[in-house]
Design an enzyme around this catalytic site. Structure first.
Site, PDB file in Angstrom:
ATOM      1  N   HIS A 152       0.836  -1.220   0.000  1.00 57.11           N
ATOM      2  CA  HIS A 152       0.000   0.000   0.000  1.00 57.11           C
ATOM      3  C   HIS A 152       0.867   1.265   0.000  1.00 57.11           C
ATOM      4  O   HIS A 152       0.392   2.338   0.383  1.00 57.11           O
ATOM      5  CB  HIS A 152      -0.960   0.020   1.197  1.00 57.11           C
ATOM      6  N   SER A 282      14.383  20.230 -15.940  1.00 57.63           N
ATOM      7  CA  SER A 282      13.246  21.151 -15.919  1.00 57.63           C
ATOM      8  C   SER A 282      13.686  22.476 -16.510  1.00 57.63           C
ATOM      9  O   SER A 282      14.806  22.940 -16.267  1.00 57.63           O
ATOM     10  CB  SER A 282      12.752  21.360 -14.482  1.00 57.63           C
TER      11      SER A 282
END
Length: 477
Positions: A152, A282
């Protein structure tokens, strides 16, 4: 390259030259001509009045396709196959009258589609085997490196970096099994005529059933296949395309899972995909090291998984012996599915080959969580020292909650060991507790499972396919 019209990014950015050639006009139309030669040879060998001279003329022009003639003819007749029959006849005047004898358009179209898919699947297999080989090397190298496992995406019992890689590897190995099955079951359409009844050959061979039965096996052998599908309408069953693209979709799903895990690990700064010296992460944030290759794998993989719907719907909606609503869809869905999976596998090869592992970061995160995971062992040691198991269990639960609050609410380090050492009910010193903090004690059989999987499953697989090994990927952008 022309800059005033759309160009597929699958060709310009993602797919290899080898895969692009397989779906090129040269591959397609040269295969058409090979099929016409195989048909003529078969008909001659079975007794039709076709000369060796005519067949030799066809062979002389098997690859020098006069595209200009075919294109001009198609403007007039609006039929691609008959345009190429005409163009071939212009080059082969002696054989002009026997080209395509007894056949329908699907004889060249559908048989070529199967041949092209078979070649493309072989290239996919080569790259898939090499991805598995690269992962095997990575898993072997890091089979003993403890790391925090997640269920999870929450901290769970530790595993090893190598063991996690076997999970990726096993899915790709399952894809390879499916791929080999599909390759092994592909058959040609053969030459069965307009509705699959071979009525034209009854006329050509004066109703000689035994002779007609030999046509498809002979054509298959000449084209390198073991057999033709025993029955068909005008086309081979479009379920064949469904099976092929389902295999590609399976590989895409495995690659997507792998790329997601790499992206999450890169966020955690534990494992990183290759990042070149001059690469920009970026346009705004100069410090960024985005997992752009793994993201591209996921992006292309989604396309391939959804693309598998195309042949499934096409197969489901074919009417009787054939309709033509398959054609335009096939021209897009089959080649682009292969071009995309080719790009995906090249990216996977590149990423696995250059994966960077940061053991110190891995150890730091693991050690921050390990005290919680060691509580059962700590409790057992305390029982041995004279404690009550039920009382100790409750006390560890309370102290674990306190330590968790210390970490989450105050942003401090996990102090569970210090809390336990300070509690007289445990009769354990901090030094004794720290001795239980060896991560290798908590990875179970992960390292052994990895070694056994590599030895018993992957190495035999790679040995079987050793002639395919050694491929390196070239990434265009």
């Amino acid at each position: 390259m022309s800059n005033d019209r759309y160009v597929s990014p699958l060709s310009e950015r993602y797919a290899s030259k080898e895969m692009q050639y397989i779906f090129s006009p040269d591959m397609k139309f040269c295969t058409w001509r090979r099929l016409w030669i195989a048909l003529a040879e078969t008909e001659r060998e079975l007794g039709l009045d076709i000369t060796e001279e005519q067949i030799e003329e066809l062979k002389e022009h098997a690859e020098d396709i006069n595209y200009d003639v075919a294109k001009e003819r198609e403007k007039i007749v609006r039929h691609d196959v008959m345009s190429h029959v005409y163009a071939y006849g212009v080059q082969c005047p002696k054989a002009k009258g026997i080209i395509h004898l007894g056949a329908t358009s699907c004889y060249v179209g559908d048989n070529t589609d199967v041949i092209v898919m078979a070649e493309a699947l072989k290239l996919v297999k080569t790259k898939l085997v090499n991805v598995i080989a690269e992962l095997a090397g990575f898993a072997d190298k890091y089979k003993d490196q403890p790391t925090l496992a997640f269920t999870h995406f929450q901290p769970a019992q530790p595993t090893t970096v190598g063991k996690r890689a076997t999970l990726w590897m096993q899915e790709f190995a399952m894809d390879l099994e499916d791929l080999e099955y599909v390759i092994g079951t592909l058959k040609l359409l053969g030459s069965k005529g307009t509705t699959g009844t071979q009525a034209s050959f009854l006329e050509l061979f004066d109703g000689d059933q035994e002779t007609i039965d030999k046509i498809d096996p002979m054509i298959a052998k000449k084209m390198g296949f073991e057999a033709c599908y025993p029955v068909s309408g005008q086309t081979y069953s479009r379920k064949v395309d469904t099976r092929v693209l389902n295999v590609l979709a399976g590989i895409a799903a495995s690659a997507h899972k792998f790329s997601n895990d790499i992206r999450l690990l890169q966020h955690l700064k534990e494992v990183e995909e290759p990042f070149e010296k001059s690469q920009i992460g970026s346009s705004a944030m100069a410090y960024k090291r985005n997992p752009m290759r793994s993201e591209r794998i996921a992006s292309l993989a989604r396309y391939v998984m959804i693309d598998a719907l195309n042949p499934a719907i096409t197969s489901a909606t074919q009417w009787f012996e054939r309709t033509l609503d398959d054609s335009a869809n096939k021209r897009l869905s089959i080649p682009e599915g292969f071009l995309a999976i080719d790009g995906i596998l090249d990216l996977c090869l590149n990423v696995v080959d250059g994966l960077v592992v940061y053991p110190k970061v891995i150890e730091k995160r693991l050690m921050a969580e390990l005290p919680f995971m060691a509580t059962e062992n700590i409790m057992m040691d305390a029982v041995k020292a004279g404690g009550d198991r039920q009382e100790l269990h409750e006390r560890i639960r309370e102290l674990s909650m306190e330590a968790g609050q210390h970490v989450k609410a105050e942003g401090l380090d996990n102090n569970l060991l210090e809390l336990i050492a300070a509690d007289p009910v445990f009769h354990l010193t901090l030094e004794e507790l720290k001795e239980t903090m060896d991560p290798a004690k908590y990875t179970g059989r992960a390292a052994l499972q990895t070694a056994q999987y590599l030895e018993n499953v992957i190495r035999p697989l790679l040995k079987k396919n050793e002639s395919l090994l050694g491929v390196k990927a070239e990434i265009h952008v």
